[in-house]
Design a protein around this motif. Sequence first.
Motif, PDB file in Angstrom:
ATOM      1  N   LEU A 191     -11.639   3.983   1.736  1.00  0.00           N
ATOM      2  CA  LEU A 191     -11.770   5.404   1.465  1.00  0.00           C
ATOM      3  C   LEU A 191     -10.671   5.836   0.498  1.00  0.00           C
ATOM      4  O   LEU A 191      -9.503   5.473   0.671  1.00  0.00           O
ATOM      5  CB  LEU A 191     -11.661   6.214   2.763  1.00  0.00           C
ATOM      6  N   ALA A 192     -11.054   6.572  -0.535  1.00  0.00           N
ATOM      7  CA  ALA A 192     -10.076   7.050  -1.510  1.00  0.00           C
ATOM      8  C   ALA A 192      -9.009   7.875  -0.807  1.00  0.00           C
ATOM      9  O   ALA A 192      -9.317   8.674   0.082  1.00  0.00           O
ATOM     10  CB  ALA A 192     -10.762   7.872  -2.585  1.00  0.00           C
ATOM     11  N   ASP A 193      -7.760   7.688  -1.206  1.00  0.00           N
ATOM     12  CA  ASP A 193      -6.685   8.404  -0.524  1.00  0.00           C
ATOM     13  C   ASP A 193      -6.581   9.851  -0.983  1.00  0.00           C
ATOM     14  O   ASP A 193      -5.806  10.626  -0.431  1.00  0.00           O
ATOM     15  CB  ASP A 193      -5.344   7.682  -0.691  1.00  0.00           C
ATOM     16  N   SER A 194      -7.369  10.244  -1.989  1.00  0.00           N
ATOM     17  CA  SER A 194      -7.360  11.626  -2.462  1.00  0.00           C
ATOM     18  C   SER A 194      -8.753  12.008  -2.915  1.00  0.00           C
ATOM     19  O   SER A 194      -9.638  11.159  -3.097  1.00  0.00           O
ATOM     20  CB  SER A 194      -6.377  11.796  -3.634  1.00  0.00           C
ATOM     21  N   GLN A 251      -7.556   5.127  -9.113  1.00  0.00           N
ATOM     22  CA  GLN A 251      -7.803   5.746  -7.811  1.00  0.00           C
ATOM     23  C   GLN A 251      -7.409   4.771  -6.716  1.00  0.00           C
ATOM     24  O   GLN A 251      -7.881   3.636  -6.679  1.00  0.00           O
ATOM     25  CB  GLN A 251      -9.273   6.113  -7.653  1.00  0.00           C
ATOM     26  N   ARG A 252      -6.519   5.192  -5.832  1.00  0.00           N
ATOM     27  CA  ARG A 252      -6.095   4.350  -4.713  1.00  0.00           C
ATOM     28  C   ARG A 252      -7.049   4.517  -3.540  1.00  0.00           C
ATOM     29  O   ARG A 252      -7.500   5.618  -3.220  1.00  0.00           O
ATOM     30  CB  ARG A 252      -4.671   4.686  -4.286  1.00  0.00           C
ATOM     31  N   PHE A 253      -7.349   3.397  -2.877  1.00  0.00           N
ATOM     32  CA  PHE A 253      -8.189   3.382  -1.692  1.00  0.00           C
ATOM     33  C   PHE A 253      -7.385   2.840  -0.514  1.00  0.00           C
ATOM     34  O   PHE A 253      -6.503   1.992  -0.680  1.00  0.00           O
ATOM     35  CB  PHE A 253      -9.423   2.496  -1.908  1.00  0.00           C
ATOM     36  N   TRP A 296      -3.881  -1.181   1.080  1.00  0.00           N
ATOM     37  CA  TRP A 296      -4.385  -0.359  -0.013  1.00  0.00           C
ATOM     38  C   TRP A 296      -4.851  -1.237  -1.173  1.00  0.00           C
ATOM     39  O   TRP A 296      -4.417  -2.375  -1.323  1.00  0.00           O
ATOM     40  CB  TRP A 296      -3.319   0.627  -0.511  1.00  0.00           C
ATOM     41  N   CYS A 297      -5.747  -0.692  -1.978  1.00  0.00           N
ATOM     42  CA  CYS A 297      -6.176  -1.318  -3.221  1.00  0.00           C
ATOM     43  C   CYS A 297      -6.410  -0.228  -4.255  1.00  0.00           C
ATOM     44  O   CYS A 297      -6.813   0.886  -3.902  1.00  0.00           O
ATOM     45  CB  CYS A 297      -7.468  -2.121  -3.031  1.00  0.00           C
ATOM     46  N   TRP A 348     -13.501  -5.615  -6.894  1.00  0.00           N
ATOM     47  CA  TRP A 348     -13.394  -4.428  -7.742  1.00  0.00           C
ATOM     48  C   TRP A 348     -11.955  -3.967  -7.941  1.00  0.00           C
ATOM     49  O   TRP A 348     -11.691  -3.088  -8.764  1.00  0.00           O
ATOM     50  CB  TRP A 348     -14.202  -3.274  -7.142  1.00  0.00           C
ATOM     51  N   ALA A 349     -11.007  -4.498  -7.174  1.00  0.00           N
ATOM     52  CA  ALA A 349      -9.637  -3.972  -7.174  1.00  0.00           C
ATOM     53  C   ALA A 349      -8.804  -4.550  -8.320  1.00  0.00           C
ATOM     54  O   ALA A 349      -8.912  -5.732  -8.656  1.00  0.00           O
ATOM     55  CB  ALA A 349      -8.968  -4.265  -5.839  1.00  0.00           C
ATOM     56  N   SER A 350      -7.959  -3.703  -8.906  1.00  0.00           N
ATOM     57  CA  SER A 350      -7.037  -4.157  -9.950  1.00  0.00           C
ATOM     58  C   SER A 350      -5.697  -4.564  -9.360  1.00  0.00           C
ATOM     59  O   SER A 350      -4.948  -5.337  -9.971  1.00  0.00           O
ATOM     60  CB  SER A 350      -6.838  -3.059 -10.994  1.00  0.00           C
ATOM     61  N   SER A 351      -5.359  -4.050  -8.183  1.00  0.00           N
ATOM     62  CA  SER A 351      -4.114  -4.405  -7.495  1.00  0.00           C
ATOM     63  C   SER A 351      -4.246  -3.969  -6.054  1.00  0.00           C
ATOM     64  O   SER A 351      -5.172  -3.243  -5.687  1.00  0.00           O
ATOM     65  CB  SER A 351      -2.904  -3.725  -8.161  1.00  0.00           C
ATOM     66  N   GLY A 352      -3.301  -4.410  -5.218  1.00  0.00           N
ATOM     67  CA  GLY A 352      -3.355  -4.046  -3.814  1.00  0.00           C
ATOM     68  C   GLY A 352      -2.116  -4.500  -3.078  1.00  0.00           C
ATOM     69  O   GLY A 352      -1.232  -5.172  -3.639  1.00  0.00           O
ATOM     70  N   GLY A 353      -2.016  -4.119  -1.817  1.00  0.00           N
ATOM     71  CA  GLY A 353      -0.860  -4.490  -1.025  1.00  0.00           C
ATOM     72  C   GLY A 353      -0.858  -3.780   0.312  1.00  0.00           C
ATOM     73  O   GLY A 353      -1.868  -3.223   0.750  1.00  0.00           O
ATOM     74  N   ASN A 354       0.289  -3.790   0.976  1.00  0.00           N
ATOM     75  CA  ASN A 354       0.499  -3.122   2.255  1.00  0.00           C
ATOM     76  C   ASN A 354       1.675  -2.166   2.135  1.00  0.00           C
ATOM     77  O   ASN A 354       2.648  -2.440   1.427  1.00  0.00           O
ATOM     78  CB  ASN A 354       0.810  -4.138   3.356  1.00  0.00           C
TER      79      ASN A 354
END
Length: 623
Positions: A445-448, A407-409, A397-398, A385-391
């Motif tokens: 979990l969403a960061d916000s 929305q960042r998770f 995060w994704c 489901w993620a469009s991007s991600g990293g550390n």
Amino acid sequence: MSRTRSFLNPRSGKPTAPLAQDIAIDGYRIDSLIGVGPLTGVYRGVLESHQQVVAVKVLLPHLAASEAFVQRFLQATSSARRVTHERVLPCYDVGQSNGWVYMACELVEGRTLADLAGSSSMDSVRALHIVGQVAAGMEAIHAAGLVHGNLRPSNVLLDDEDRVRLADLGLPVLHDTEPPGAPAGQAQICLPPEAFRPGAVPSAGWDIYALGVILLGLLRGDAPWAGTTRQALADMHSAGRTLADEAGGLDSDVRSVLRRATAAKPEERYRQASQLREDLERLQYGFAPIHARADQPMAIDQRPAETDPARVTAGVPSRRLIIAAVTVLAILSTVAAAFALAPSGSSARPKQPEAIPPTAAPPVAAAAPPEKIQAPKRVPDLPSWASSGGNDTWGRWCDLRIGAAVQRFRLIMGGSFWMGSPVEEDGRSADEERHLVTISRDYWLADSELRQSTLAALGIEDPSHFRDPSKPVDSLSWNRVQDVLASIGGSTGAPVRLPTEAEWEYACKAGATAAGSVDIATAWTAASLNTGTQPCASLPPNAWGLFDMHGNVAEWVEDAYGRYRREPVTDPLATGGVYRVVRGGAWNMDPREARAGARGKALPTTAFFHLGLRLAISGQEPR
């Protein structure tokens, strides 16, 4: 019964109660008489099996002589045991013993509203806060399919911090024990016009009317229509006079609420206690009422409501809190620099969680949780489901693209922790008992909190009161949240859901184990002296990169409300209850309600301007 009793019939004089030493109820020791009401004598007693001090209400003997009335009493008081709400005095036991008919309930030391109503006019904010709590208790009563039917100031108990408990729920209504020419007391003044008609049956409309009468009495400093007789009171109702006529000099918005609550016709009153409570809360914060508008149809249901929303467990900030907050805010400019974010160059994830000190463990038979959960040894591929991600500094995060919004998770790695709060924590409630919980799977979990811009990107109608694309969505009921989740999932293919209560608290604590308080510099609560929600992620995050876990909007979680199990559990999810859990406190709540362990509850139909949500996604195999 072995003891002889001789008492006065209240139709020929005031009722008297038997002496404490004359009462014998199996399992209870009756110590002293506290007071006498129209139906019962109230005694201080002890439940001998637990050595617990209780209030024992014993049906007056002239009423106990009627088998029909005894059955009515037992049926009504037994029904009252279905209501469990912090604003309603709990009933522990109902029964008959040695000829005495009784009910046992919690003994509350303090005052009643009747002690305050006759002194002087009350500050409007305080009066609105108190009556708002009464309305919240009434919501729970109506949601249980009951009505109080006998609400008056002497039935509203207060402690030293103005916390309300509603008493005498379940006692049969008995309004005809005085002749028409007798002075009208509180019980009669709080009755609506329809109660004076032959064969009248109590309804939710009676309770709403009484709430309006009580509010007016607090604001005026005396009971409206005091000193009149029962017959004169009935005549005034027949002539079309209303209590709103006595509200001169009050604020126009307050008058509009009083007009709606004490309308002569039941269909013109508030339909539900929740609507009155919402208008009272709006008045406390300087907003105009929304349900009291003249163009708002009410059409009150004269049957007890079964789905009325119950208020999230929370209060209005005390004056001492506001004074303290002003003092602290005066030095925030010198403190703010201490909350700078950690450098972003490191890719090491903070430990999740830290070792739990043996001294912090409550006395439960369980193996100690692992000292820490190791960070992933490699960066996995993106979830589907993620469009991007990293550390980054806070770990993995994704991003989930939702239309034009993102929305960042954060990846929350499973582990074990002590859920609940230690007994020494300031503001702790009895439903926060510590117990060992294991989260067996990683989750995202969403960061916000969910922003209003996300609903706009999906073309979903935004119910928020505080409109701003950068602010969290508010005024969402738990039921409506399910529709939002379905829309996001359908649009993105992501299996979004609400976090469980355990997942939420685990992420909020972010490895912390000590008793915690909420720093007003890192949480939007009543101590921030704001008049509404604030933009998401405008304060520093917690140790796992999650913003606004304390305050701003209270967040729905998946669980139904219930008491914790004491034994260790894995992946708990409470189902079945009437209420749903909300977490994290809000902009209009005391900071103690925003603690990691603090719990709130509301009916799933509740939608108010401090309720929002945060998205979660279960861990998946990488693509």
